[in-house]
Scaffold this motif. Structure first.
Motif, PDB file in Angstrom:
ATOM      1  N   LEU A   1       4.048   3.899  -1.557  1.00  0.00           N
ATOM      2  CA  LEU A   1       4.504   4.433  -2.843  1.00  0.00           C
ATOM      3  C   LEU A   1       6.009   4.634  -2.796  1.00  0.00           C
ATOM      4  CD1 LEU A   1       1.797   7.217  -3.268  1.00  0.00           C
ATOM      5  CD2 LEU A   1       1.828   4.986  -4.406  1.00  0.00           C
TER       6      LEU A   1
ATOM      7  N   ARG B   1      -0.634  11.810   0.006  1.00  0.00           N
ATOM      8  CA  ARG B   1      -1.849  12.588  -0.245  1.00  0.00           C
ATOM      9  C   ARG B   1      -1.860  13.866   0.601  1.00  0.00           C
ATOM     10  NH1 ARG B   1      -5.521   8.065   0.223  1.00  0.00           N
ATOM     11  NH2 ARG B   1      -5.817   8.763   2.361  1.00  0.00           N
TER      12      ARG B   1
ATOM     13  N   TYR C   1      10.132   4.174   0.683  1.00  0.00           N
ATOM     14  CA  TYR C   1       8.676   4.192   0.523  1.00  0.00           C
ATOM     15  C   TYR C   1       7.998   5.151   1.490  1.00  0.00           C
ATOM     16  CZ  TYR C   1       8.937   0.140  -2.515  1.00  0.00           C
ATOM     17  OH  TYR C   1       9.200  -0.690  -3.564  1.00  0.00           O
TER      18      TYR C   1
ATOM     19  N   SER D   1       3.773   6.217   2.887  1.00  0.00           N
ATOM     20  CA  SER D   1       2.384   5.736   2.838  1.00  0.00           C
ATOM     21  C   SER D   1       1.597   6.610   1.864  1.00  0.00           C
ATOM     22  CB  SER D   1       1.757   5.796   4.225  1.00  0.00           C
ATOM     23  OG  SER D   1       1.560   7.143   4.588  1.00  0.00           O
ATOM     24  N   ARG D   2       0.493   6.043   1.379  1.00  0.00           N
ATOM     25  CA  ARG D   2      -0.383   6.810   0.484  1.00  0.00           C
ATOM     26  C   ARG D   2      -0.933   8.039   1.209  1.00  0.00           C
ATOM     27  NH1 ARG D   2      -2.608   4.165  -4.114  1.00  0.00           N
ATOM     28  NH2 ARG D   2      -1.210   2.435  -4.539  1.00  0.00           N
ATOM     29  N   LYS D   3      -1.250   7.825   2.496  1.00  0.00           N
ATOM     30  CA  LYS D   3      -1.811   8.937   3.285  1.00  0.00           C
ATOM     31  C   LYS D   3      -0.796  10.087   3.357  1.00  0.00           C
ATOM     32  CE  LYS D   3      -4.021   9.834   7.709  1.00  0.00           C
ATOM     33  NZ  LYS D   3      -3.100  10.347   8.697  1.00  0.00           N
TER      34      LYS D   3
ATOM     35  N   TYR E   1       1.101  12.760  -5.615  1.00  0.00           N
ATOM     36  CA  TYR E   1       0.307  11.550  -5.336  1.00  0.00           C
ATOM     37  C   TYR E   1      -0.569  11.204  -6.545  1.00  0.00           C
ATOM     38  CZ  TYR E   1      -3.424   8.648  -3.447  1.00  0.00           C
ATOM     39  OH  TYR E   1      -4.330   7.641  -3.263  1.00  0.00           O
TER      40      TYR E   1
ATOM     41  N   THR F   1      -0.214   7.836  -8.851  1.00  0.00           N
ATOM     42  CA  THR F   1      -1.294   6.849  -8.755  1.00  0.00           C
ATOM     43  C   THR F   1      -2.238   6.948  -9.948  1.00  0.00           C
ATOM     44  OG1 THR F   1      -2.632   8.392  -7.486  1.00  0.00           O
ATOM     45  CG2 THR F   1      -1.307   6.820  -6.224  1.00  0.00           C
TER      46      THR F   1
ATOM     47  N   ASN G   1       0.811  -1.207   0.000  1.00  0.00           N
ATOM     48  CA  ASN G   1       0.000   0.000   0.000  1.00  0.00           C
ATOM     49  C   ASN G   1       0.851   1.266   0.000  1.00  0.00           C
ATOM     50  OD1 ASN G   1      -2.592   0.704  -0.259  1.00  0.00           O
ATOM     51  ND2 ASN G   1      -2.980   0.946   1.949  1.00  0.00           N
TER      52      ASN G   1
END
Ligand code: HEM
Length: 212
Positions: free
Chosen positions: A8, A195, A188, A190-192, A202, A206, A6
C-alpha cells in the motif's frame, strides 16, 4: 518491500523527497548548532566548511528546513489532527511499548504518539524560525533591542536542543517499528504492516469493512 502489487502506498514521492532533503539539512544545521553550544564540539563546524562558512550557511539551511517542513505540514496535517480515540492510545501506552497490538485502539494513519511528535516538530521549528530571525546578523538582528535578542538567543538554543532530543526519539522509533523506514524510502508498506499498526487507515485505503 519488494512485492508492490500487494503493498500500500503510504507516503507520496513529494513528501518523501521533502523529508530526506530536510533530514540532510537538519544534520548540518544541528551539527553546526552544537559546535557553538559546547566549546568541546567546536570541530563539528568543519562539516559545514569551517566556522565562517558554517555561520553563514546555518541560518539559510534552517530556512530551507522550515520551508520543507511547511510543505509536509500542508500534506500531512489532516492525518495528525487530535481525535477522541487518541486518548485510548495514551491509556494503553504500557501495551504499546510492549509491542502488543490492542485492536480496540483502531489507530488511523498516524498514532497518538506520532501526532504528538508531529506537532512538537512543527511547534519547535516555528519557534526556531522566529527566534532565528531575531538573532540573524547582519540581516535582521539590528531591528531588535538587545533584551529581545537575548530572549531570542535563549529561545533558539532551548528549542534547538528540544528538537534534537525529539528527533533522536523519532529516529529510534522509526527503526524500532519494523517496516516504518520503507514508508519513508520506497513509500510503500505491506498490507500486514498496515493492518497491524494502523488498522483504521488500512480499512480506509482498502475499502474493507473489517481488518482481515
Ligand atoms: C535519520 C533520520 C530520520 C529517520 C530515519 C526518519 C524516519 C521517518 C519515518 C520512517 C517516518 C514515517 C512514519 C510512518 O509512516 O508511520 C517519518 C515521518 C516524519 N518525519 Fe522523520 N526521520 C528522520 C529525521 C527526521 C527529521 C530530522 C525531522 C524533522 C526535523 C523529521 C520529521 C518527520 C515528520 C514531520 C514526519 C511525518 C510524521 C507525521 O505526519 O506524523 N524526520 N520519519
Amino acid at each position: 518491500m519488494n512485492n508492490r502489487q500487494n503493498a500500500l502506498l503510504r507516503t507520496t514521492y513529494a513528501v518523501r523527497m521533502s523529508h530526506w532533503l530536510m533530514v540532510i539539512c537538519f544534520f548540518f544545521v544541528a551539527m553546526s548548532g552544537l559546535s557553538w553550544f559546547f566549546p568541546s564540539l567546536n570541530w563539528l563546524n568543519s562539516l559545514l566548511g569551517g566556522p565562517q562558512l558554517a555561520r553563514i550557511l546555518h541560518p539559510f539551511m534552517g530556512v530551507v528546513i522550515f520551508v520543507l517542513l511547511t510543505f509536509m505540514f500542508i500534506r500531512l496535517v489532516r492525518y495528525n489532527l487530535p481525535e477522541a480515540n487518541d486518548l485510548k492510545w495514551f491509556a494503553d501506552i504500557g501495551g504499546v511499548l510492549k509491542g502488543e497490538h490492542n485492536e480496540e485502539l483502531d489507530t488511523g494513519k498516524y498514532n497518538a504518539g506520532q501526532k504528538v511528535l508531529f506537532w512538537g516538530i512543527m511547534g519547535l521549528i516555528t519557534l526556531l524560525l522566529i527566534s532565528g530571525v531575531v538573532i540573524w546578523r547582519p540581516w535582521f538582528a539590528h531591528l531588535f533591542e538587545i533584551p529581545v535578542i537575548r530572549i531570542g538567543l535563549f529561545v533558539h538554543a532551548l528549542a534547538g536542543v528540544l528538537l534534537m532530543l525529539l528527533i533522536i526519539g523519532h529516529i529510534y522509533l522509526a527503526f524500532w517499528v519494523k517496516g516504518s523506514i520503507d514508508s519513508m524510502s520506497s513509500g510503500y508498506v505491506s498490507r500486514k504492516w498496515a493492518r497491524t499498526h494502523h488498522p483504521s487507515w488500512y480499512r480506509q485505503v482498502t475499502g474493507k469493512k473489517d481488518a482481515q
